[in-house]
Design a protein around this motif. Structure first.
Motif, PDB file in Angstrom:
ATOM      1  N   UNK A 121       0.806  -1.220   0.000  1.00 41.93           N
ATOM      2  CA  UNK A 121       0.000   0.000   0.000  1.00 41.93           C
ATOM      3  C   UNK A 121       0.846   1.280   0.000  1.00 41.93           C
ATOM      4  N   UNK A 122       0.447   2.214  -0.826  1.00 40.26           N
ATOM      5  CA  UNK A 122       1.057   3.537  -0.890  1.00 40.26           C
ATOM      6  C   UNK A 122       0.089   4.507  -0.223  1.00 40.26           C
ATOM      7  N   UNK A 123       0.451   5.005   0.961  1.00 38.62           N
ATOM      8  CA  UNK A 123      -0.475   5.876   1.691  1.00 38.62           C
ATOM      9  C   UNK A 123      -0.689   7.206   0.986  1.00 38.62           C
ATOM     10  N   UNK A 124       0.183   7.570   0.037  1.00 35.88           N
ATOM     11  CA  UNK A 124       0.004   8.785  -0.758  1.00 35.88           C
ATOM     12  C   UNK A 124      -0.739   8.511  -2.064  1.00 35.88           C
ATOM     13  N   UNK A 125      -1.311   7.331  -2.165  1.00 32.95           N
ATOM     14  CA  UNK A 125      -2.035   6.940  -3.368  1.00 32.95           C
ATOM     15  C   UNK A 125      -3.198   7.876  -3.660  1.00 32.95           C
ATOM     16  N   UNK A 126      -3.348   8.217  -4.940  1.00 32.54           N
ATOM     17  CA  UNK A 126      -4.535   8.906  -5.441  1.00 32.54           C
ATOM     18  C   UNK A 126      -5.329   7.876  -6.249  1.00 32.54           C
ATOM     19  N   UNK A 127      -6.443   7.370  -5.725  1.00 36.35           N
ATOM     20  CA  UNK A 127      -7.173   6.306  -6.431  1.00 36.35           C
ATOM     21  C   UNK A 127      -7.524   6.645  -7.869  1.00 36.35           C
ATOM     22  N   UNK A 128      -7.876   7.898  -8.139  1.00 36.05           N
ATOM     23  CA  UNK A 128      -8.229   8.272  -9.510  1.00 36.05           C
ATOM     24  C   UNK A 128      -7.030   8.140 -10.448  1.00 36.05           C
ATOM     25  N   UNK A 129      -5.818   8.396  -9.915  1.00 34.71           N
ATOM     26  CA  UNK A 129      -4.613   8.276 -10.730  1.00 34.71           C
ATOM     27  C   UNK A 129      -4.311   6.808 -11.020  1.00 34.71           C
ATOM     28  N   UNK A 130      -4.518   5.950 -10.030  1.00 36.45           N
ATOM     29  CA  UNK A 130      -4.371   4.510 -10.257  1.00 36.45           C
ATOM     30  C   UNK A 130      -5.363   4.053 -11.318  1.00 36.45           C
ATOM     31  N   UNK A 131      -6.592   4.553 -11.231  1.00 39.91           N
ATOM     32  CA  UNK A 131      -7.617   4.182 -12.210  1.00 39.91           C
ATOM     33  C   UNK A 131      -7.192   4.586 -13.627  1.00 39.91           C
ATOM     34  N   UNK A 132      -6.595   5.753 -13.767  1.00 36.67           N
ATOM     35  CA  UNK A 132      -6.123   6.177 -15.082  1.00 36.67           C
ATOM     36  C   UNK A 132      -5.036   5.239 -15.612  1.00 36.67           C
ATOM     37  N   UNK A 133      -4.138   4.829 -14.720  1.00 35.22           N
ATOM     38  CA  UNK A 133      -3.073   3.905 -15.128  1.00 35.22           C
ATOM     39  C   UNK A 133      -3.665   2.570 -15.567  1.00 35.22           C
ATOM     40  N   UNK A 134      -4.600   2.042 -14.791  1.00 32.61           N
ATOM     41  CA  UNK A 134      -5.215   0.759 -15.131  1.00 32.61           C
ATOM     42  C   UNK A 134      -5.967   0.856 -16.461  1.00 32.61           C
ATOM     43  N   UNK A 135      -6.694   1.942 -16.663  1.00 28.65           N
ATOM     44  CA  UNK A 135      -7.427   2.111 -17.926  1.00 28.65           C
ATOM     45  C   UNK A 135      -6.477   2.122 -19.114  1.00 28.65           C
ATOM     46  N   UNK A 136      -5.364   2.832 -18.979  1.00 27.46           N
ATOM     47  CA  UNK A 136      -4.405   2.896 -20.078  1.00 27.46           C
ATOM     48  C   UNK A 136      -3.785   1.535 -20.353  1.00 27.46           C
ATOM     49  N   UNK A 137      -3.399   0.839 -19.293  1.00 25.73           N
ATOM     50  CA  UNK A 137      -2.742  -0.461 -19.466  1.00 25.73           C
ATOM     51  C   UNK A 137      -3.702  -1.497 -20.038  1.00 25.73           C
TER      52      UNK A 137
END
Length: 309
Positions: A121-137
């Motif tokens: 876990x990354x406590x500085x995680x921005x869930x929306x940014x992770x979502x963008x990465x997953x969508x692109x990949x």
């Protein structure tokens, strides 16, 4: 070898996974032998991470150098990797996730990952940014499915608020001796027992309710870095006696019983092996379908030092 559906995907995975975190110093032929023995014993799943091997992508590179899957065979195996750990910090930024996956694909010499896990876990995680990465990949075909590793239910739910793809796997530490995610549930509401402290944050029940596949890493370790319990009669004599008795009864190696204790659980977990010994891979794989009875499972649990109220 028992094959499990990974719910929310079209994947069918062996319930024993070969972890590749220690192959950096192996020769090509040694890696090929290790993988061949795993495949001969029904293992179709291989676990990687960008940090394995001392240098970034070192083990992935060694795997890619040694193993060449043809198109048909590539579709018959599952390759997963993990991302998010950097020296001194964790990083779930879109740029780091996407760049690391692209590097992993080059190192592994494959066009896609069957599974990508967020490593810790990354406590500085921005869930929306992770979502963008997953969508692109996913959109570019580089990753087909997604999951996490060492995450609590709350952290998973925070991600799920933004991520469109199902989070289908959580890889967690679990063994007969290191089993807080099971032991706390059995000792619940018993204030005088240390085991009643929920150190797993309800991981087991959350995974079962949400059909998330748990992958057990370090299945033979007594703790995070405290050694292997198999054969350690000084510290785990009664447990090894019980394991040996059951190994004789089922005509399998002791390692198979340690694996079977995990795979017997109705949560339908996978066991991630970390060995580089082909013989140990075969020994462990023999536990995939050992049908431990309820009585045998609980005897092992108690012999491991856990308390049943």
């Amino acid at each position: 070898m028992k094959i499990l559906p990974i719910h929310g995907t079209d994947l069918n995975a062996s319930n024993v996974v070969l972890g590749m975190m220690r192959i950096a110093q192996l020769r090509d032929e040694e890696i090929r032998t290790l993988v061949a023995v795993a495949r001969d014993n029904g293992v179709n799943s291989f676990d990687h991470a960008d940090i394995y091997g001392g240098q970034r992508h070192a083990c992935e590179q060694r795997f890619g150098d040694a193993i060449s899957f043809g198109p048909a065979e590539r579709e018959s195996v599952l390759i997963q990797s993990k991302v998010g750990i950097r020296p001194g910090l964790y990083d779930f930024s879109k740029a780091h996730i996407v760049r690391t996956v692209e590097e992993s694909l080059v190192a592994l010499r494959t066009e896609y990952l069957d599974l990508l896990l967020l490593h810790r876990p990354d406590t500085l995680m921005e869930p929306d940014e992770v979502a963008e990465a997953f969508d692109e990949l996913q959109g570019t075909g580089k990753v087909r499915n997604f999951g996490v590793s060492n995450h609590t239910p709350g952290q998973i739910e925070l991600l799920r608020r933004s991520v469109r793809q199902p989070l289908v796997v959580n890889q967690v530490q679990l063994s007969l001796v290191h089993a807080p995610l099971i032991a706390s549930g059995l000792a619940t509401n018993m204030a005088h027992l240390d085991a009643s402290i929920d150190r797993g944050s309800g991981i087991l029940d959350h995974a079962r309710m949400n059909r998330i596949t748990l992958q057990a890493w370090s299945p033979f370790q007594s703790g995070f870095a405290s050694g292997v319990f198999l054969g350690d009669r000084e510290h785990y004599g009664p447990l090894n006696d019980e394991i040996d008795d059951l190994a004789d009864a089922y005509r399998v190696p002791p390692a198979a019983i340690a694996v079977a204790w995990i795979t017997r659980h109705p949560a339908e977990m996978q066991v991630v092996l970390g060995t580089t010994s082909p013989e140990r891979v075969a020994d462990a794989a023999a536990g995939s379908q050992v049908p431990l009875t309820r009585e045998e499972w609980y005897r092992l649990f108690s012999a491991a030092g856990h308390t049943l109220p």
